[in-house]
Design a protein around this motif. Structure first.
Motif, PDB file in Angstrom:
ATOM      1  N   PHE A   1     -23.804  -0.380   5.015  1.00  0.00           N
ATOM      2  CA  PHE A   1     -24.778   0.336   5.953  1.00  0.00           C
ATOM      3  C   PHE A   1     -26.184   0.927   5.504  1.00  0.00           C
ATOM      4  N   LEU A   2     -25.983   1.121   3.844  1.00  0.00           N
ATOM      5  CA  LEU A   2     -27.235   1.491   3.100  1.00  0.00           C
ATOM      6  C   LEU A   2     -28.169   0.353   2.654  1.00  0.00           C
ATOM      7  N   SER A   3     -27.882  -0.915   3.176  1.00  0.00           N
ATOM      8  CA  SER A   3     -28.725  -2.026   2.589  1.00  0.00           C
ATOM      9  C   SER A   3     -30.024  -1.743   2.897  1.00  0.00           C
ATOM     10  N   TRP A   4     -30.585  -1.052   4.039  1.00  0.00           N
ATOM     11  CA  TRP A   4     -31.933  -0.779   4.226  1.00  0.00           C
ATOM     12  C   TRP A   4     -32.771  -0.290   3.179  1.00  0.00           C
ATOM     13  N   MET A   5     -32.005   0.360   2.196  1.00  0.00           N
ATOM     14  CA  MET A   5     -32.669   1.236   1.074  1.00  0.00           C
ATOM     15  C   MET A   5     -33.435   0.369   0.229  1.00  0.00           C
TER      16      MET A   5
ATOM     17  N   ASN B   1     -35.087  -2.284   0.971  1.00  0.00           N
ATOM     18  CA  ASN B   1     -36.592  -2.487   1.514  1.00  0.00           C
ATOM     19  C   ASN B   1     -37.334  -1.374   1.196  1.00  0.00           C
ATOM     20  N   VAL B   2     -36.742   0.001   1.484  1.00  0.00           N
ATOM     21  CA  VAL B   2     -37.679   1.001   1.226  1.00  0.00           C
ATOM     22  C   VAL B   2     -37.837   1.440  -0.151  1.00  0.00           C
TER      23      VAL B   2
ATOM     24  N   GLY C   1     -38.215  -4.409  -1.335  1.00  0.00           N
ATOM     25  CA  GLY C   1     -37.510  -5.531  -0.814  1.00  0.00           C
ATOM     26  C   GLY C   1     -36.107  -6.101  -1.519  1.00  0.00           C
TER      27      GLY C   1
ATOM     28  N   PRO D   1     -32.635  -6.141  -2.730  1.00  0.00           N
ATOM     29  CA  PRO D   1     -31.180  -5.497  -2.555  1.00  0.00           C
ATOM     30  C   PRO D   1     -30.709  -4.597  -3.829  1.00  0.00           C
TER      31      PRO D   1
END
Length: 226
Positions: A154-158, A160-161, A165, A167
């Protein structure tokens, strides 16, 4: 007798319970992880390779959040044998001086905590030796990860931020290290709150004073009865 914290209003009660529950959850997770690792090691000759590192990170969060919470509920211990010989007005002045010194020290800690954590979040450190004088360019360390702690899905978006980009293979260090600026910021806030309460007469000091002696005596009395 020293002041004991009493939350006021539904919001105050909610925040107070939330803080206590978060601290209890951290302690519970640490205990469970340690217990599971002991069973795995001595019974199944295996282990959670990331268990120790996660336990250390949780312990840091527990300590830093607990320090500020203890200020709020007036649970820090101290020596006041000489202070209690003084009249109330003098005790209040000394309590305010002690509080001001604590706030000054916490402000220094806040700068250091931010400057340590910021590069791991891709942010800038502050300039100045003692107090912030602006922000300066800092080598980006947002790609630094923990040694073994796995990256939750659930923290995979970090990635990209914070990681251009890419992982994260492991949990980025910015997450466990966040305990430092967050804990110190809460400590600074609680000290400001405590000093205001001393100034307005809602609290006598920053320490638990004789309530600690009463608590020890209660435990001794219960042990005698047992």
């Amino acid at each position: 007798m020293s002041h004991r914290y009493e939350p006021k209003g539904p919001v105050g009660h909610f925040v107070h319970r939330l803080e206590e529950n978060v601290i209890a959850i951290l302690l519970g997770v640490m205990t469970i992880l340690t217990f599971v690792n002991v069973i795995l090691r001595y019974v199944f000759q295996s282990s959670l390779i990331w268990g120790l590192e996660l336990t250390l990170a949780l312990f840091a969060w527990l300590v830093l959040l607990g320090v500020s919470h203890a200020v709020k509920i007036n649970a820090h211990l101290g020596v006041d044998a000489i202070i209690n010989l003084l009249p109330p007005a003098a005790r209040k002045v000394l309590a305010l001086i002690a509080g001001a010194l604590c706030i000054f020290y916490a402000a220094l800690l806040m700068k250091g905590a931010w400057d340590y954590w910021a590069p791991f979040a891709g942010l800038k450190q502050t300039g100045g030796r003692w107090f912030p004088t602006g922000f300066i360019e800092t080598r980006d360390r947002a790609f630094y990860v923990t040694e073994q702690i796995p990256m939750p899905g659930f923290l995979s978006w970090m990635g990209n931020v914070f990681n251009e980009g890419e992982p994260y293979e492991k949990l980025p260090r910015m997450i466990p290290y966040l305990a430092l600026p967050l804990g110190v910021a809460l400590l600074l806030f609680r000290l400001l709150q405590a000093v205001w309460m001393i100034w307005t007469g809602q609290r006598e000091s920053l320490i638990v004073s004789h309530e600690a002696e009463d608590a020890v005596e209660d435990v001794r009395h219960m042990n005698r009865e047992g």
